[in-house]
Design a protein around this motif. Sequence first.
Motif, PDB file in Angstrom:
ATOM      1  N   ARG A  13       2.871  12.634  52.834  1.00  0.00           N
ATOM      2  CA  ARG A  13       2.752  11.230  53.034  1.00  0.00           C
ATOM      3  C   ARG A  13       3.911  10.545  53.514  1.00  0.00           C
ATOM      4  O   ARG A  13       4.202   9.947  54.119  1.00  0.00           O
ATOM      5  CB  ARG A  13       2.066  10.536  51.858  1.00  0.00           C
ATOM      6  N   ASN A  14       4.965  10.885  52.588  1.00  0.00           N
ATOM      7  CA  ASN A  14       6.508  10.137  52.697  1.00  0.00           C
ATOM      8  C   ASN A  14       6.901  10.452  54.314  1.00  0.00           C
ATOM      9  O   ASN A  14       7.824   9.667  54.862  1.00  0.00           O
ATOM     10  CB  ASN A  14       7.256  10.631  51.750  1.00  0.00           C
ATOM     11  N   THR A  15       6.794  11.861  54.430  1.00  0.00           N
ATOM     12  CA  THR A  15       7.229  12.475  55.812  1.00  0.00           C
ATOM     13  C   THR A  15       6.555  11.658  56.940  1.00  0.00           C
ATOM     14  O   THR A  15       7.494  11.264  58.028  1.00  0.00           O
ATOM     15  CB  THR A  15       7.021  13.948  55.948  1.00  0.00           C
ATOM     16  N   LEU A  19       8.435   9.117  59.530  1.00  0.00           N
ATOM     17  CA  LEU A  19       8.387   9.393  61.416  1.00  0.00           C
ATOM     18  C   LEU A  19       7.893   8.064  61.847  1.00  0.00           C
ATOM     19  O   LEU A  19       8.317   7.680  62.980  1.00  0.00           O
ATOM     20  CB  LEU A  19       7.379  10.602  61.469  1.00  0.00           C
ATOM     21  N   VAL A  20       6.815   7.485  61.318  1.00  0.00           N
ATOM     22  CA  VAL A  20       6.132   6.386  61.798  1.00  0.00           C
ATOM     23  C   VAL A  20       7.192   5.040  61.916  1.00  0.00           C
ATOM     24  O   VAL A  20       7.391   4.290  62.846  1.00  0.00           O
ATOM     25  CB  VAL A  20       4.866   5.854  61.234  1.00  0.00           C
ATOM     26  N   LEU A  22      10.473   5.338  61.997  1.00  0.00           N
ATOM     27  CA  LEU A  22      11.299   5.713  63.080  1.00  0.00           C
ATOM     28  C   LEU A  22      10.881   5.699  64.529  1.00  0.00           C
ATOM     29  O   LEU A  22      11.589   4.912  65.383  1.00  0.00           O
ATOM     30  CB  LEU A  22      11.909   7.148  63.006  1.00  0.00           C
ATOM     31  N   LEU A  23       9.737   5.790  64.628  1.00  0.00           N
ATOM     32  CA  LEU A  23       9.207   5.447  65.900  1.00  0.00           C
ATOM     33  C   LEU A  23       9.092   3.961  66.330  1.00  0.00           C
ATOM     34  O   LEU A  23       9.212   3.442  67.106  1.00  0.00           O
ATOM     35  CB  LEU A  23       7.741   6.037  66.042  1.00  0.00           C
ATOM     36  N   TRP A  24       8.471   3.056  65.263  1.00  0.00           N
ATOM     37  CA  TRP A  24       8.508   1.762  65.255  1.00  0.00           C
ATOM     38  C   TRP A  24      10.016   1.117  65.652  1.00  0.00           C
ATOM     39  O   TRP A  24      10.091   0.121  66.232  1.00  0.00           O
ATOM     40  CB  TRP A  24       7.881   1.252  64.223  1.00  0.00           C
ATOM     41  N   ALA A  25      11.024   1.953  64.924  1.00  0.00           N
ATOM     42  CA  ALA A  25      12.618   1.308  65.139  1.00  0.00           C
ATOM     43  C   ALA A  25      12.966   1.828  66.452  1.00  0.00           C
ATOM     44  O   ALA A  25      14.053   1.053  66.771  1.00  0.00           O
ATOM     45  CB  ALA A  25      13.209   2.012  63.964  1.00  0.00           C
ATOM     46  N   VAL A  26      12.360   2.462  67.364  1.00  0.00           N
ATOM     47  CA  VAL A  26      13.311   2.865  68.523  1.00  0.00           C
ATOM     48  C   VAL A  26      13.115   1.634  69.483  1.00  0.00           C
ATOM     49  O   VAL A  26      14.290   1.426  70.029  1.00  0.00           O
ATOM     50  CB  VAL A  26      12.306   3.934  69.073  1.00  0.00           C
TER      51      VAL A  26
END
Length: 276
Positions: A13-15, A19-20, A22-26
């Motif tokens: 869950r934490n992983t 990842l989500v 980081l995707l939103w931060a792109v």
Amino acid sequence: MTTRRISAGTAVRNTVLVLVSLLWAVPTWLLVVNALVPAADYSGSPHWLPHGGFGLFDNMSQAWTRARLGPAMGNSLLYAVTSSAAAIVVATTAAFATVIMPVKRKTLWFWLIYSGTLLPLQVFLRPLFLAYARTGLYDAQIGLFLVYVAVAIPFAYFIMRNFAQTLPGEVIEAARLDGASWWRVFWQIHVPLSRSAMVAAFVFQFVAVWNDLLFGITLSTSRNIRPVMAALAELQGNYSNVGPPVVLGGALLVSLPTVVLFFSAQRFFVSSLKLG
């Protein structure tokens, strides 16, 4: 065995959350990196890493001057604060009436009010434009204020209704038994208990109004009326000769008020979401 399964599930869950995130931060990363590039050094292709000199403040200055972001931000601040506050008052009153007070057909009232969020906003553009043009509300601050209030009420009501359902009914019953009127119960009991939810709903609506472009470019033309996103969009128009770094610098600049508001109201925001 059970502990290992829980640990493995928590790790997965934490992983996924990381990842989500980081995707939103792109997009934010690309905005900041390319806003740092001096407009004269921009090659035409986006940069993924800081490149060249530091031109952020110069880009912001150009965006501020050419798009006249100062008056536009003042307009958006006026629209966002007043329309959000008015919508919260209406939504809180409606939530109190449909949850706390003994009204009939509470579910029907909920769907009647909440249905305002089910249709895309583009559906309202043509009738709104025609009605505003005939009534003198087109290109007027009161016109934008009215439409922002109307659009903000359904979702604000959704938040306030869900929060009102978590409030202890015994408090309301005790107040009524002591002879308190519904008006007194609303202002002296319901509103103080709902303060955190009202702040959270206000943050939601403030951000929505501040970031609006659709109604801003459709229902206004004058620079002293248009909100900030409509003014920022002029930098990308056919007659604009500024580069993408200037536009991105302006976008970063106009996003600061919403970021400051969110972090200022974070405590109320998180507590209301947990309860509601």
